[in-house]
Motif scaffolding. Structure first.
Motif, PDB file in Angstrom:
ATOM      1  N   VAL A   1       0.275   2.059   8.846  1.00 38.50           N
ATOM      2  CA  VAL A   1       0.768   2.735   7.652  1.00 38.50           C
ATOM      3  C   VAL A   1       0.161   2.001   6.466  1.00 38.50           C
ATOM      4  N   THR A   2      -1.074   2.369   6.192  1.00 37.36           N
ATOM      5  CA  THR A   2      -1.841   1.816   5.089  1.00 37.36           C
ATOM      6  C   THR A   2      -3.115   2.628   4.946  1.00 37.36           C
ATOM      7  N   GLY A   3      -3.584   2.742   3.749  1.00 32.74           N
ATOM      8  CA  GLY A   3      -4.882   3.363   3.523  1.00 32.74           C
ATOM      9  C   GLY A   3      -5.906   2.333   3.123  1.00 32.74           C
ATOM     10  N   ASP A   4      -5.499   1.064   3.161  1.00 30.10           N
ATOM     11  CA  ASP A   4      -6.330  -0.049   2.716  1.00 30.10           C
ATOM     12  C   ASP A   4      -7.547  -0.195   3.621  1.00 30.10           C
ATOM     13  N   GLY A   5      -8.712  -0.024   3.050  1.00 35.03           N
ATOM     14  CA  GLY A   5      -9.951  -0.188   3.799  1.00 35.03           C
ATOM     15  C   GLY A   5     -10.894  -1.125   3.091  1.00 35.03           C
ATOM     16  N   ASN A   6     -10.358  -1.933   2.199  1.00 39.80           N
ATOM     17  CA  ASN A   6     -11.186  -2.837   1.390  1.00 39.80           C
ATOM     18  C   ASN A   6     -11.821  -3.929   2.230  1.00 39.80           C
ATOM     19  N   ALA A   7     -12.870  -4.520   1.681  1.00 42.14           N
ATOM     20  CA  ALA A   7     -13.615  -5.579   2.369  1.00 42.14           C
ATOM     21  C   ALA A   7     -12.793  -6.855   2.527  1.00 42.14           C
ATOM     22  N   ASN A   8     -11.750  -7.042   1.743  1.00 44.22           N
ATOM     23  CA  ASN A   8     -10.810  -8.159   1.884  1.00 44.22           C
ATOM     24  C   ASN A   8     -11.468  -9.530   1.717  1.00 44.22           C
ATOM     25  N   GLU A   9     -12.374  -9.618   0.791  1.00 51.86           N
ATOM     26  CA  GLU A   9     -13.011 -10.895   0.425  1.00 51.86           C
ATOM     27  C   GLU A   9     -13.592 -11.630   1.633  1.00 51.86           C
ATOM     28  N   GLY A  10     -14.196 -10.889   2.548  1.00 58.26           N
ATOM     29  CA  GLY A  10     -14.828 -11.504   3.713  1.00 58.26           C
ATOM     30  C   GLY A  10     -13.889 -11.814   4.857  1.00 58.26           C
ATOM     31  N   LYS A  11     -12.591 -11.546   4.701  1.00 53.44           N
ATOM     32  CA  LYS A  11     -11.621 -11.775   5.780  1.00 53.44           C
ATOM     33  C   LYS A  11     -11.533 -10.507   6.624  1.00 53.44           C
TER      34      LYS A  11
ATOM     35  N   LYS B   1      -2.524  10.244   0.117  1.00 49.20           N
ATOM     36  CA  LYS B   1      -3.891  10.697  -0.154  1.00 49.20           C
ATOM     37  C   LYS B   1      -4.568   9.792  -1.189  1.00 49.20           C
ATOM     38  N   SER B   2      -3.816   9.376  -2.198  1.00 47.54           N
ATOM     39  CA  SER B   2      -4.379   8.563  -3.279  1.00 47.54           C
ATOM     40  C   SER B   2      -4.795   7.169  -2.820  1.00 47.54           C
ATOM     41  N   SER B   3      -4.248   6.702  -1.692  1.00 47.75           N
ATOM     42  CA  SER B   3      -4.569   5.338  -1.253  1.00 47.75           C
ATOM     43  C   SER B   3      -5.342   5.296   0.059  1.00 47.75           C
ATOM     44  N   LEU B   4      -5.799   6.455   0.541  1.00 50.91           N
ATOM     45  CA  LEU B   4      -6.552   6.492   1.793  1.00 50.91           C
ATOM     46  C   LEU B   4      -8.027   6.212   1.533  1.00 50.91           C
ATOM     47  N   ASN B   5      -8.501   5.070   2.019  1.00 47.00           N
ATOM     48  CA  ASN B   5      -9.899   4.693   1.864  1.00 47.00           C
ATOM     49  C   ASN B   5     -10.773   5.616   2.718  1.00 47.00           C
ATOM     50  N   LYS B   6     -11.881   6.019   2.179  1.00 48.35           N
ATOM     51  CA  LYS B   6     -12.792   6.948   2.864  1.00 48.35           C
ATOM     52  C   LYS B   6     -13.370   6.373   4.161  1.00 48.35           C
ATOM     53  N   VAL B   7     -13.328   5.084   4.330  1.00 49.00           N
ATOM     54  CA  VAL B   7     -13.864   4.477   5.551  1.00 49.00           C
ATOM     55  C   VAL B   7     -13.161   5.041   6.787  1.00 49.00           C
ATOM     56  N   TYR B   8     -11.875   5.406   6.646  1.00 49.35           N
ATOM     57  CA  TYR B   8     -11.147   5.956   7.793  1.00 49.35           C
ATOM     58  C   TYR B   8     -11.642   7.351   8.161  1.00 49.35           C
TER      59      TYR B   8
ATOM     60  N   ASN C   1       0.827  -1.202   0.000  1.00 47.31           N
ATOM     61  CA  ASN C   1       0.000   0.000   0.000  1.00 47.31           C
ATOM     62  C   ASN C   1       0.864   1.256   0.000  1.00 47.31           C
ATOM     63  N   VAL C   2       1.955   1.244   0.751  1.00 49.01           N
ATOM     64  CA  VAL C   2       2.875   2.382   0.772  1.00 49.01           C
ATOM     65  C   VAL C   2       3.503   2.570  -0.601  1.00 49.01           C
ATOM     66  N   PHE C   3       4.006   1.485  -1.169  1.00 51.77           N
ATOM     67  CA  PHE C   3       4.723   1.557  -2.445  1.00 51.77           C
ATOM     68  C   PHE C   3       3.815   1.980  -3.594  1.00 51.77           C
ATOM     69  N   TYR C   4       2.707   1.278  -3.756  1.00 50.48           N
ATOM     70  CA  TYR C   4       1.815   1.592  -4.878  1.00 50.48           C
ATOM     71  C   TYR C   4       1.065   2.906  -4.666  1.00 50.48           C
ATOM     72  N   GLY C   5       0.771   3.238  -3.424  1.00 43.80           N
ATOM     73  CA  GLY C   5       0.125   4.519  -3.144  1.00 43.80           C
ATOM     74  C   GLY C   5       1.012   5.693  -3.519  1.00 43.80           C
TER      75      GLY C   5
END
Length: 190
Positions: free
Chosen positions: A140-150, A173-180, A40-44
């Motif tokens: 240190v992540t903006g990942d807020g995805n549903a993660n396939e039920g996990k 900013k580009s990788s921060l999920n709005k859920v946060y 997430n850090v790298f690709y963000g």
């Protein structure tokens, strides 16, 4: 809960540096536990205005320094993935030179599997311990995805907050999920 993106934090610091320095001094004395989603850090960082700039590289030591802000980091953990080449494992050596324990899982079918779960499991070990003073969970992540039920990072945040943990989210900013932002609004008094 504090949600940090590089731009938002810099704007706040520029407006009120004395408040930031006082907060920093207070927090330096308390323990922080840092957990990093390397992908997430790298690709963000490579995501600029909706396009991916693959020439961008990360100075991981600098990221660690900015996130830790000279505070007492009791836990430093990074999860990520690697391909078949040695070059795809370079990130691990960079984080390790900054004192981080790293776990790298192989990529299969061009996709990461299990990295988020490894990071979250390590973080849960910390938030389930008893400490004498309030601790800070630094994700240190903006990942807020549903993660396939996990299990998800937002669920981890929602587990930590009722246990009286401070929580910081550091993300591009580009990788921060709005859920946060929604969680931050709900817990804005913290």
């Amino acid at each position: 809960m504090r949600v940090y993106s590089a731009k938002l934090k810099l704007e706040v610091v520029a407006k009120r540096p004395e408040a930031f320095l006082a907060e920093l001094k207070h927090h330096r004395e308390k323990g922080i536990h840092v957990f990093v989603d390397n992908s997430n850090v790298f690709y963000g960082a490579q995501s600029v205005d909706g396009y991916r700039d693959v020439t961008l590289r990360i100075n991981y030591a600098r990221v660690a320094s900015v996130v830790e802000m000279q505070r007492n980091a009791k836990t430093r953990f990074v999860g990520g993935s690697h391909g078949a080449s040695e070059r795809s494992k370079q990130w691990k050596r960079c984080w390790e030179s900054s004192g981080y324990k790293c776990v790298s899982l192989p990529v299969s079918e061009c996709k990461e599997h299990g990295v988020d779960e490894v990071i979250q499991n390590e973080a849960r070990k910390c938030i389930n311990k008893t400490y004498r003073t309030r601790q800070t969970l630094v994700l240190v992540t903006g990942d807020g995805n549903a993660n396939e039920g996990k299990a998800t990072f937002p669920e981890l945040v929602l587990e930590a907050l009722p246990k009286d943990w401070n929580v910081e989210i550091w993300a591009w900013k580009s990788s921060l999920n709005k859920v946060y932002m929604n969680i931050a609004e709900k817990y804005k008094s913290r």
